[in-house]
Design an enzyme around this catalytic site. Structure first.
Site, short mmCIF file in Angstrom:
data_model
loop_
_atom_site.label_atom_id
_atom_site.label_comp_id
_atom_site.label_asym_id
_atom_site.label_seq_id
_atom_site.Cartn_x
_atom_site.Cartn_y
_atom_site.Cartn_z
N THR A 8 0.85 -1.20 0.00
CA THR A 8 0.00 0.00 0.00
C THR A 8 0.88 1.24 0.00
OG1 THR A 8 -1.67 -1.23 1.24
CG2 THR A 8 -1.85 1.14 1.34
N THR A 27 -3.74 0.99 -3.00
CA THR A 27 -3.20 -0.33 -2.65
C THR A 27 -3.44 -1.39 -3.71
OG1 THR A 27 -3.20 -2.01 -0.89
CG2 THR A 27 -5.32 -1.06 -1.47
N SER A 44 -8.23 -1.16 6.24
CA SER A 44 -7.71 -0.37 7.36
C SER A 44 -7.20 0.99 6.89
CB SER A 44 -6.54 -1.10 8.03
OG SER A 44 -6.95 -2.34 8.48
N1 GLY Z 1 -5.23 -3.86 1.79
C1 GLY Z 1 -4.95 -3.01 2.88
C2 GLY Z 1 -6.16 -2.39 3.44
O1 GLY Z 1 -7.06 -2.11 2.70
O2 GLY Z 1 -6.26 -2.18 4.62
#
Ligand code: GLY
Length: 606
Positions: free
Chosen positions: A399, A417, A465
């Site tokens: 990310t 990400t 997140s």
């Molecule tokens: N793939 C990391 C997130 O979306 O938290």
């Protein structure tokens, strides 16, 4: 000259400085200041592209498109047009904050048991099952149509030129390739799991001896340049319809490990969604973040709200054991609620207002004592509907975070990400596919048979997140743009950056240089210091002090990539002639930027 700082951090700034928190370690990065515009990204080439677009009159959104397309080339392990993103955006003209959800979606054919028999996380990650319908191309187009100023085609030039002429592979990318290659049982065709896709294998790997191409290798990516040309010419439809969409669906359905089920209809039907920001007040500052399907805005808001409720437990500096203890206890409570309640709110009921309700947070904060509370149970926020089961996964991270402020006063915070390192490892037309669907709970129900809020459902977006955040002062002016990569640690990194600036008066770079700590409702992790990058401190002494409070502590390396811009507005009067005539009123804006040297973060602008 009579200088009056209009927007300034609280008097704690002075307290912090007098307590020795003015960082004077000559080796550490120091903040960059500009007056007109600023861009902070995890890669110098992306920062340069963004700064150039700002310089020629582009908006924050124009710069974001250039940055995103360059990052997809030079930081492909983290982000790209085959992935998804969330944006929190302040539109200065309309004095409005919007958020954009460009999260990947599950295919229409997805079922709740998608990952139950997939052979565990790694096998699911490196498969066609994990690929969500990408959101980034539609996001760029949507944002540009509403908030762009420069011609769309112009924004693709930096990435297109770099892809055609070549760029130097970074140490970070090279070492991450090496790390994944080392995890393969064999490097033979048909036996590799990581880089099983022959196209990605040839691009990133020396195929004769199966070693990662070294840092500095000149990388040319003509297929990516061609994809960008199509996007520049035809818009996002060139991605979601026609040959590119057909190639994506074919690559997913033909995955060499486990075939997936994404169709061209899934791509054609993808839409981004504008959603209300999730906002709360922290010590008089309005903190706005991303709501569901991200847990970021809620969890960051809960950590801050819980901390504010317990001034009696707050320490006097960022590494004071009391500060760390309070932050980690707030983290435990926030993660308990996040795990229990947050999923895609288009599919499940998420008690958004209840989780940030002042009375609820006060009740939850009362659970914090001077010793570690151990695993926290979720609370029952106002508005909870029906029983649900938790999803506790701690994720890997691929990310990147981008913070931009333009000359027009717009501010953009974007976390973008492909989920894990190099997404699902399959390259289509020069970009990597994501593995975002592994952010869903693999189990559809908990042990009692309650449905998990973040279970797989057709067309649903997995919980995130990612915590792109804007902070506003009492007059509603943007004062901080922040966010980070780091899997579920993103929540802690972002919340800590806000505490470091607001409570301790640190500038963005000082805030980033402070070692991280957090508790995601398990172990308390504190960061192993990195010489020349983080502030030196006695991690063992902090661990001992926390253990005396009942914590189980790990001293570990951290992978944040914070990009922070602080906006300081000032007004002053310049005296003219003696009789007071000609006295002029000036408005002055200072942008202070910090970039994370744990990655390749850089600040640009003028
Ligand atoms: N793939 C990391 C997130 O979306 O938290």
């Amino acid at each position: 000259m009579n200088l009056r700082i209009v927007t300034c951090w609280p008097p704690k700034l002075l307290l912090a400085a007098s307590a020795g928190w003015a960082q004077d370690d000559g080796d550490l990065a120091t903040a960059v200041t500009t007056h007109r515009e600023m861009v902070v990204t995890a890669n110098p080439l992306a920062t340069a592209a963004g700064a150039h677009i700002l310089k020629i009159g582009g908006t924050a959104v124009d710069a974001m498109v250039a940055v995103q397309t360059v990052l997809g080339l030079v930081e492909p392990q983290s982000t790209g047009i085959g992935g998804g993103a969330f944006i929190v955006y302040y539109d200065a003209k309309h004095q409005q904050t919007i958020t954009l959800d460009a999260r990947e979606k599950a295919p229409a054919a997805a079922t709740e048991d998608r990952f139950v028999n997939a052979g565990g996380f790694t096998n699911a990650w490196q498969s066609g099952l994990s690929v969500g319908v990408p959101g980034v191309p539609r996001m760029m187009e949507h944002m540009h149509a509403k908030y762009g100023r420069l011609p769309w085609q112009r924004l693709f030039v930096p990435a297109k030129v770099m892809a055609q002429r070549g760029f130097a592979l970074t140490e970070r990318t090279s070492s991450q390739v090496a790390g994944l290659l080392a995890a393969n049982p064999s490097c033979a065709d048909g036996e590799r799991l990581f880089f099983r896709d022959p196209v990605a294998f040839e691009y990133f790997v020396n195929t004769d001896d199966c070693t990662a191409k070294p840092a500095g290798t000149r990388m040319i990516n003509k297929p990516y340049a061609n994809t960008l040309k199509a996007l520049a010419r035809w818009g996002a439809d060139a991605f979601y319809h026609g040959p590119i969409a057909e190639d994506i669906a074919a690559a997913v359905q033909g995955d060499l490990n486990i075939p997936g089920d994404m169709t061209t209809d899934d791509l054609a039907n993808y839409q981004v969604v504008e959603r209300e920001p999730v906002c709360m007040y922290y010590r008089g500052h309005r903190v706005c973040g991303m709501g569901p399907p991200s847990s970021g805005g809620l969890a960051v808001g809960q950590i801050l709200g819980l901390m504010e409720n317990r001034p009696d437990l707050m320490g006097s500096d960022p590494l004071d054991v009391d500060t760390v203890h309070l932050f980690t206890q707030a983290g435990r409570l926030a993660f308990a609620d996040r795990n229990q309640y947050v999923g895609d709110s288009d599919f499940v009921s998420v008690p958004v207002a209840g989780m940030l309700d002042e009375g609820y947070l006060a009740d939850r904060a009362a659970l914090i004592t001077e010793t570690d509370m151990g695993p926290a149970d979720p609370g029952i926020p106002p508005g909870v509907v029906g029983p649900s089961g938790p999803h506790n996964a701690a994720k890997l991270s691929g990310t990147s975070h981008v913070s931009i402020v333009d000359r027009y006063g717009n501010a953009l915070s974007m976390t973008t990400t492909v989920e894990s390192s190099f997404g699902n490892g399959v390259m289509v037309r020069g970009f990597l596919l994501n593995n975002e669907l592994t952010d869903f709970s693999f189990a559809p129900t908990d042990n009692q048979g309650n449905p998990v809020a973040n279970r797989v459902q057709p067309n649903k977006r997995p919980r995130s997140s990612m915590s792109p955040t804007l902070v506003f002062d009492a007059d509603g002016k943007v004062e901080l743009v922040t966010g980070s990569p780091g899997g579920s640690r993103i929540i802690g990194y972002t919340a800590q950056s806000i505490v470091n600036v607001i409570d301790f008066g640190l500038d963005p770079q000082e805030a980033i240089n402070v070692p991280h700590y957090m508790n995601r409702n398990g172990r308390t992790d504190i960061e192993e210091p990195i010489p020349g990058i983080t502030l030196e401190y006695d991690a063992q002494a902090l661990a001992d002090a926390l253990e005396a409070k009942g914590h189980n502590v790990g001293i570990i390396a951290q992978t944040s990539g914070l990009s922070i811009i602080q906006v300081v507005e000032s007004e002053y009067h310049k005296k003219g002639k003696k009789n007071g005539k000609g006295r002029k009123h000036h408005h002055h804006r200072l942008l202070i930027g910090g970039a994370d040297k744990r990655r390749d973060g850089t600040v640009g602008g003028r």
